[in-house]
Design a protein around this motif. Structure first.
Motif, PDB file in Angstrom:
ATOM      1  N   SER A  25       0.832  -1.210   0.000  1.00  7.15           N
ATOM      2  CA  SER A  25       0.000   0.000   0.000  1.00  7.15           C
ATOM      3  C   SER A  25       0.864   1.256   0.000  1.00  7.15           C
ATOM      4  O   SER A  25       0.531   2.242  -0.663  1.00  7.15           O
ATOM      5  CB  SER A  25      -0.930   0.008   1.215  1.00  7.15           C
ATOM      6  OG  SER A  25      -1.879  -1.005   1.104  1.00  7.15           O
ATOM      7  N   THR A  26       1.974   1.206   0.722  1.00  4.31           N
ATOM      8  CA  THR A  26       2.893   2.343   0.750  1.00  4.31           C
ATOM      9  C   THR A  26       3.468   2.594  -0.644  1.00  4.31           C
ATOM     10  O   THR A  26       3.512   3.742  -1.107  1.00  4.31           O
ATOM     11  CB  THR A  26       4.043   2.099   1.748  1.00  4.31           C
ATOM     12  OG1 THR A  26       3.486   1.921   3.053  1.00  4.31           O
ATOM     13  CG2 THR A  26       5.018   3.259   1.776  1.00  4.31           C
ATOM     14  N   SER A  41       2.194   1.705  -3.551  1.00  6.55           N
ATOM     15  CA  SER A  41       1.124   2.168  -4.421  1.00  6.55           C
ATOM     16  C   SER A  41       0.802   3.633  -4.147  1.00  6.55           C
ATOM     17  O   SER A  41       0.591   4.423  -5.080  1.00  6.55           O
ATOM     18  CB  SER A  41      -0.117   1.307  -4.224  1.00  6.55           C
ATOM     19  OG  SER A  41      -1.168   1.738  -5.050  1.00  6.55           O
ATOM     20  N   LYS A  42       0.775   3.999  -2.875  1.00  6.54           N
ATOM     21  CA  LYS A  42       0.494   5.384  -2.492  1.00  6.54           C
ATOM     22  C   LYS A  42       1.532   6.321  -3.101  1.00  6.54           C
ATOM     23  O   LYS A  42       1.196   7.356  -3.697  1.00  6.54           O
ATOM     24  CB  LYS A  42       0.488   5.524  -0.976  1.00  6.54           C
ATOM     25  CG  LYS A  42       0.308   6.954  -0.476  1.00  6.54           C
ATOM     26  CD  LYS A  42       0.538   7.055   1.014  1.00  6.54           C
ATOM     27  CE  LYS A  42       2.024   6.955   1.275  1.00  6.54           C
ATOM     28  NZ  LYS A  42       2.440   7.097   2.634  1.00  6.54           N
ATOM     29  N   ASP A  62      -6.715   7.796  -5.388  1.00  5.58           N
ATOM     30  CA  ASP A  62      -6.147   6.469  -5.118  1.00  5.58           C
ATOM     31  C   ASP A  62      -5.066   6.546  -4.047  1.00  5.58           C
ATOM     32  O   ASP A  62      -4.947   5.643  -3.218  1.00  5.58           O
ATOM     33  CB  ASP A  62      -5.578   5.862  -6.394  1.00  5.58           C
ATOM     34  CG  ASP A  62      -6.658   5.461  -7.392  1.00  5.58           C
ATOM     35  OD1 ASP A  62      -7.843   5.392  -7.004  1.00  5.58           O
ATOM     36  OD2 ASP A  62      -6.302   5.226  -8.570  1.00  5.58           O
ATOM     37  N   SER A 107      -6.785   6.642  -0.721  1.00 10.67           N
ATOM     38  CA  SER A 107      -7.279   5.305  -0.392  1.00 10.67           C
ATOM     39  C   SER A 107      -6.132   4.394   0.045  1.00 10.67           C
ATOM     40  O   SER A 107      -6.258   3.634   1.007  1.00 10.67           O
ATOM     41  CB  SER A 107      -7.992   4.713  -1.609  1.00 10.67           C
ATOM     42  OG  SER A 107      -8.407   3.406  -1.344  1.00 10.67           O
ATOM     43  N   ASP A 108      -5.010   4.479  -0.654  1.00 13.28           N
ATOM     44  CA  ASP A 108      -3.839   3.670  -0.302  1.00 13.28           C
ATOM     45  C   ASP A 108      -3.321   4.028   1.077  1.00 13.28           C
ATOM     46  O   ASP A 108      -2.867   3.158   1.823  1.00 13.28           O
ATOM     47  CB  ASP A 108      -2.724   3.856  -1.327  1.00 13.28           C
ATOM     48  CG  ASP A 108      -3.040   3.229  -2.676  1.00 13.28           C
ATOM     49  OD1 ASP A 108      -3.863   2.291  -2.722  1.00 13.28           O
ATOM     50  OD2 ASP A 108      -2.459   3.674  -3.681  1.00 13.28           O
ATOM     51  N   LYS A 109      -3.387   5.293   1.434  1.00 17.51           N
ATOM     52  CA  LYS A 109      -2.926   5.727   2.760  1.00 17.51           C
ATOM     53  C   LYS A 109      -3.779   5.073   3.850  1.00 17.51           C
ATOM     54  O   LYS A 109      -3.250   4.604   4.866  1.00 17.51           O
ATOM     55  CB  LYS A 109      -2.982   7.252   2.864  1.00 17.51           C
ATOM     56  CG  LYS A 109      -2.582   7.817   4.195  1.00 17.51           C
ATOM     57  CD  LYS A 109      -1.124   7.557   4.497  1.00 17.51           C
ATOM     58  CE  LYS A 109      -0.732   8.189   5.819  1.00 17.51           C
ATOM     59  NZ  LYS A 109       0.661   7.935   6.150  1.00 17.51           N
ATOM     60  N   ASP A 140      -5.447   2.248   3.567  1.00 16.74           N
ATOM     61  CA  ASP A 140      -5.091   0.830   3.560  1.00 16.74           C
ATOM     62  C   ASP A 140      -3.764   0.596   4.275  1.00 16.74           C
ATOM     63  O   ASP A 140      -3.626  -0.356   5.041  1.00 16.74           O
ATOM     64  CB  ASP A 140      -5.003   0.291   2.134  1.00 16.74           C
ATOM     65  CG  ASP A 140      -6.356   0.160   1.461  1.00 16.74           C
ATOM     66  OD1 ASP A 140      -7.387   0.198   2.164  1.00 16.74           O
ATOM     67  OD2 ASP A 140      -6.378   0.035   0.218  1.00 16.74           O
ATOM     68  N   GLU A 141      -2.803   1.450   4.009  1.00 20.32           N
ATOM     69  CA  GLU A 141      -1.488   1.353   4.641  1.00 20.32           C
ATOM     70  C   GLU A 141      -1.618   1.400   6.166  1.00 20.32           C
ATOM     71  O   GLU A 141      -1.055   0.558   6.874  1.00 20.32           O
ATOM     72  CB  GLU A 141      -0.612   2.505   4.147  1.00 20.32           C
ATOM     73  CG  GLU A 141       0.720   2.638   4.818  1.00 20.32           C
ATOM     74  CD  GLU A 141       1.422   3.936   4.434  1.00 20.32           C
ATOM     75  OE1 GLU A 141       2.650   3.917   4.378  1.00 20.32           O
ATOM     76  OE2 GLU A 141       0.743   4.968   4.213  1.00 20.32           O
ATOM     77  N   HIS A 150      -3.377  -1.820   7.541  1.00 27.47           N
ATOM     78  CA  HIS A 150      -2.492  -2.991   7.556  1.00 27.47           C
ATOM     79  C   HIS A 150      -1.412  -2.854   8.626  1.00 27.47           C
ATOM     80  O   HIS A 150      -1.085  -3.834   9.303  1.00 27.47           O
ATOM     81  CB  HIS A 150      -1.857  -3.204   6.188  1.00 27.47           C
ATOM     82  CG  HIS A 150      -2.827  -3.669   5.147  1.00 27.47           C
ATOM     83  ND1 HIS A 150      -3.538  -4.838   5.253  1.00 27.47           N
ATOM     84  CD2 HIS A 150      -3.209  -3.107   3.977  1.00 27.47           C
ATOM     85  CE1 HIS A 150      -4.312  -4.979   4.195  1.00 27.47           C
ATOM     86  NE2 HIS A 150      -4.137  -3.933   3.406  1.00 27.47           N
TER      87      HIS A 150
END
Length: 71
Positions: free
Chosen positions: A20-21, A23-24, A47, A50-52, A54-55, A58
């Motif tokens: 996720s990191t 991708s972010k 995006d 959103s990735d942040k 998710d990061e 997780h």
């Protein structure tokens, strides 16, 4: 047995957080790219947000599994 499961889950969540990191960061770079269209940049910015989330999710889960594996 629970320690093994928690350790495996810790590793899985850590890897997911790292993905996720990455991708972010990639999306942030697209969002900053002056050569990309406005729509592409806006989508990449969304995006990245959103990735942040998710990061963070997780990484929190990884911490929970790490603590559980200690006990």
């Amino acid at each position: 047995m629970d320690n093994i499961k928690n350790t495996v889950n810790y590793i899985k969540e850590s890897l997911a957080g790292s993905a996720s990191t990455a991708s972010k960061e990639a999306n942030k770079n697209v969002a900053k790219d002056d050569n990309a269209s406005l729509g592409t940049r806006a989508q990449a910015a969304g995006d990245a947000i959103s990735d942040k989330f998710d990061e963070q999710k997780h990484n929190r889960q990884a911490d929970v599994h790490k603590e559980a594996a200690k006990h």
